[in-house]
Write a protein that holds these residues in place. Structure first.
Motif, short mmCIF file in Angstrom:
data_model
loop_
_atom_site.label_atom_id
_atom_site.label_comp_id
_atom_site.label_asym_id
_atom_site.label_seq_id
_atom_site.Cartn_x
_atom_site.Cartn_y
_atom_site.Cartn_z
N ASN A 45 0.83 -1.21 0.00
CA ASN A 45 0.00 0.00 0.00
C ASN A 45 0.87 1.26 0.00
O ASN A 45 0.67 2.16 -0.81
CB ASN A 45 -0.94 0.02 1.21
CG ASN A 45 -1.65 1.34 1.32
OD1 ASN A 45 -2.54 1.65 0.54
ND2 ASN A 45 -1.25 2.17 2.27
N LEU A 65 -0.82 -1.46 -5.31
CA LEU A 65 -2.09 -1.29 -4.59
C LEU A 65 -2.98 -2.52 -4.75
O LEU A 65 -3.69 -2.90 -3.82
CB LEU A 65 -2.78 0.00 -5.03
CG LEU A 65 -2.07 1.27 -4.53
CD1 LEU A 65 -2.65 2.50 -5.20
CD2 LEU A 65 -2.13 1.38 -3.01
N ALA A 68 -1.63 -4.91 -2.35
CA ALA A 68 -2.01 -4.51 -0.98
C ALA A 68 -3.40 -5.02 -0.64
O ALA A 68 -3.62 -5.56 0.45
CB ALA A 68 -1.97 -2.98 -0.86
N ALA A 78 -5.71 0.98 1.64
CA ALA A 78 -5.45 0.48 0.30
C ALA A 78 -6.63 0.72 -0.64
O ALA A 78 -6.44 1.04 -1.82
CB ALA A 78 -5.10 -1.01 0.35
N TYR A 82 -6.32 3.09 -3.87
CA TYR A 82 -6.59 2.50 -5.18
C TYR A 82 -7.66 3.30 -5.91
O TYR A 82 -7.55 3.53 -7.12
CB TYR A 82 -7.01 1.04 -4.99
CG TYR A 82 -7.05 0.24 -6.28
CD1 TYR A 82 -5.90 0.03 -7.04
CD2 TYR A 82 -8.24 -0.33 -6.73
CE1 TYR A 82 -5.93 -0.72 -8.21
CE2 TYR A 82 -8.27 -1.08 -7.90
CZ TYR A 82 -7.12 -1.27 -8.63
OH TYR A 82 -7.15 -2.00 -9.80
#
Length: 172
Positions: A45, A65, A68, A78, A82
């Motif tokens: 992340n 991401l 993550a 995360a 994202y």
């Protein structure tokens, strides 16, 4: 989450470096951590965030991401990071699909997800769905600045709507 103290220590050290704006050192530490512990989701992340916000490397950011979310599905940051990335990349359809998939999870910041879905719909020119998602984002936030920003989005979308779209909203 890893029980290994080394992973935790490296992660918190990298987090501290980010806070101190020592970005290159933080990136190197996160890469070192992931070379030893490739499934450490929170490190993915942070690395994804760095690649997006500091290095403008969208492909690497997206990869980290996604990892993550895969390796740390309970780590709320995360999902928000994202969402921001998908909008930055103009991946509007992907943002809408992602948002619908994760909105029911207890760990996600629903306000951020709805807001980013609203932005995705707005960028696609679907002002009715943008409006709907912005309104849902408002219901989910308790942050005054965020509410003000989302209300500004609602107002902007209304201005972009045709008369027929505005009538449709009234009748919903």
């Amino acid at each position: 989450m890893h029980s290994d103290n080394r992973a935790e220590n490296l992660f918190f050290e990298a987090d501290k470096l980010i806070e101190e704006n020592r970005i290159v050192e933080a990136k190197e530490m996160l890469l070192e951590l992931l070379s030893e512990f490739p499934d450490y989701g929170r490190a993915h992340n942070h690395l994804g965030w760095l690649y997006n916000m500091k290095f403008n490397n969208y492909p690497k950011a997206k990869n980290h991401l996604e990892l993550a979310i895969k390796f740390a599905p309970d780590y709320h940051a995360a999902y928000s990071n994202y969402s921001y990335l998908l909008i930055d990349m103009y991946l509007n359809d992907e943002m809408i699909t992602f948002g619908k998939k994760v909105i029911g999870r207890s760990v996600v910041d629903k306000s951020t997800i709805y807001n980013k879905m609203g932005q995705a719909y707005e960028l696609k020119g679907d002002f009715v769905n943008a409006h709907k998602n912005y309104k849902l984002a408002i219901k989910e936030t308790i942050n005054n600045k965020a509410v003000d920003a989302i209300y500004a989005s609602v107002s902007r979308v209304r201005k972009k709507m045709s008369l027929m779209q505005r009538i449709k909203l009234i009748n919903q």
